[in-house]
Design a protein around this motif. Structure first.
Motif, PDB file in Angstrom:
ATOM      1  N   VAL A   1       0.839  -1.204   0.000  1.00  0.00           N
ATOM      2  CA  VAL A   1       0.000   0.000   0.000  1.00  0.00           C
ATOM      3  C   VAL A   1       0.870   1.248   0.000  1.00  0.00           C
ATOM      4  CG1 VAL A   1      -1.688   1.338   1.322  1.00  0.00           C
ATOM      5  CG2 VAL A   1      -1.958  -1.141   1.112  1.00  0.00           C
ATOM      6  N   TRP A   2       1.912   1.249   0.827  1.00  0.00           N
ATOM      7  CA  TRP A   2       2.781   2.432   0.903  1.00  0.00           C
ATOM      8  C   TRP A   2       3.495   2.690  -0.421  1.00  0.00           C
ATOM      9  CZ3 TRP A   2       5.340   0.836   6.184  1.00  0.00           C
ATOM     10  CH2 TRP A   2       4.405   1.033   7.218  1.00  0.00           C
ATOM     11  N   LEU A   3       3.922   1.631  -1.093  1.00  0.00           N
ATOM     12  CA  LEU A   3       4.569   1.802  -2.388  1.00  0.00           C
ATOM     13  C   LEU A   3       3.588   2.355  -3.410  1.00  0.00           C
ATOM     14  CD1 LEU A   3       6.688  -1.474  -2.494  1.00  0.00           C
ATOM     15  CD2 LEU A   3       7.546   0.850  -2.219  1.00  0.00           C
ATOM     16  N   GLU A   4       2.340   1.903  -3.338  1.00  0.00           N
ATOM     17  CA  GLU A   4       1.325   2.411  -4.268  1.00  0.00           C
ATOM     18  C   GLU A   4       1.022   3.887  -3.989  1.00  0.00           C
ATOM     19  OE1 GLU A   4      -0.833   2.453  -7.542  1.00  0.00           O
ATOM     20  OE2 GLU A   4       0.302   0.696  -6.856  1.00  0.00           O
ATOM     21  N   LEU A   5       1.053   4.288  -2.721  1.00  0.00           N
ATOM     22  CA  LEU A   5       0.857   5.695  -2.384  1.00  0.00           C
ATOM     23  C   LEU A   5       1.889   6.571  -3.093  1.00  0.00           C
ATOM     24  CD1 LEU A   5       0.218   5.526   1.484  1.00  0.00           C
ATOM     25  CD2 LEU A   5      -1.409   6.299  -0.245  1.00  0.00           C
TER      26      LEU A   5
END
Length: 371
Positions: free
Chosen positions: A272-276
């Motif tokens: 999720v953080w990488l997608e952010l």
């Protein structure tokens, strides 16, 4: 935001001519002295590269700057509210004092009335203002290698126990516990929307949070327990890098962050953080959009939890996530900061300054797969 209306050169020119038209509309903070002033201050003008401009007195204080004793910006901002004016005069006379509600009452003021007045004028309570002003001085002393007793005195604490208690509330440990050999180092970074605490090792940034975020002590505790030797005080290369990138970000130079980051979380949370970080500056997504982007369309709530668990503000841009109806949703740094960040990044997109950054290698995970 201030820079939507006036750029740095315009504001500096107003400072040079001490333009009264900007009275109460902008303030200058000088990085070389740690002082902030009204643009009409009679003192000699600082160099342009040492100046940062803010819309309000509260933003100057949250960014860690102290009021000028010559032009007295706090007194000017307090005009119109007798209670606030009286308390500010007392604060200016004794900035090092450990102020309490009993002191406010002793001045013949009602604490609840003063609290509302300060919130209205400065965006924070008087006690918060006094605590931030004092604690920053002690933090800077420790970061520079100073002794605990010197930090205590710089922070204006009469007793070592009072300073340790205040410091412990922020970092979760007493300054006397530092050995100098800690793997992780914490330092203070000023910004136009409030001071942040950064924690790095020699190669990666592990945490970047606003000092007033309620979750900060808990996050620091997790890092301290996981890292060999705990957390010390000091500025390592990743903190230097993120501080420079944040300065460029707020100066309108672009939204590119390349500081190596350490991701502490489960594989799902990290995804999720990488997608952010793939959301371009100037754009927003809903939690549902994020869930679809990582191939988990039914995991909207889990995505929201992962978003809320982010402990690297701005560089991992959880502020770019909004409600499905377009409304602002919860943000650990406060919705007012979220709005300012979104507005700033939208101005980048309009001016063609948005620079998309695809995350690189992940850093060491001291916490394993804990989410």
């Amino acid at each position: 935001m201030l820079y939507d209306t006036y750029d740095h050169d315009t504001l500096y020119a107003a400072l040079e001519r001490r333009d009264p038209a900007f009275e109460g509309r902008a303030y200058v903070a000088v990085t070389s002295t740690g002082i902030f002033c009204r643009l009409t201050c009679p003192a000699r003008n600082p160099k342009s590269e040492n100046c940062r401009f803010f819309e309000t007195v509260g933003e100057c204080i949250e960014a860690g700057f102290r009021p000028c004793k010559r032009c007295r910006p706090l007194a000017k901002a307090a005009e119109g509210d007798p209670g606030v004016t009286k308390l500010m005069a007392a604060f200016e006379a004794e900035p090092e004092r450990r102020w309490t509600e009993a002191d406010i009452v002793a001045l013949g003021l009602d604490p609840s009335t003063v609290r509302r007045g300060f919130k209205r004028q400065f965006g924070m309570t008087f006690l918060e203002m006094a605590r931030l002003s004092r604690l920053r001085d002690g933090f800077v002393t420790l970061s520079g290698g100073g002794r605990v007793i010197d930090a205590q005195l710089d922070a204006g604490f009469d007793s070592p126990s009072g300073f340790r208690a205040a410091f412990a509330r922020l970092l979760g440990q007493s300054p006397r516990s530092f050995t100098g050999g800690e793997l992780l180092k914490a330092d203070w970074i000023d910004s136009p929307i409030g001071a942040l605490v950064a924690v790095s090792d020699r190669t990666h940034l592990h945490l970047l949070e606003f000092v007033d975020r309620k979750a900060l002590p808990r996050e620091l505790k997790k890092l301290r327990e996981a890292a060999p030797g705990g957390i010390g005080i000091g500025r390592l290369p990743p903190t230097e890098q993120i501080a420079a990138e944040l300065a460029g970000f707020f100066a309108g130079e672009g939204a590119r962050f390349e500081t190596p980051l350490a991701y502490h979380g489960s594989p799902f949370t990290r995804e999720v953080w990488l997608e952010l970080q793939r959301i371009p500056a100037g754009e927003t997504r809903s939690y549902g959009d994020l869930a679809k982007a990582i191939g988990r369309p039914s995991a909207t709530r889990a995505v929201a939890r992962a978003n809320g668990a982010n402990q690297i503000a701005i560089a991992i841009p959880c502020h770019r996530v909004i409600g499905a109806d377009g409304s602002l949703t919860g943000y650990g740094g406060g919705l007012w900061r979220k709005r300012k960040l979104i507005d700033l990044e939208q101005s980048y997109a309009t001016k063609g300054k948005e620079k998309r950054h695809v995350p690189g290698n992940q850093g060491p995970d001291l916490l394993g797969a804990a989410s």
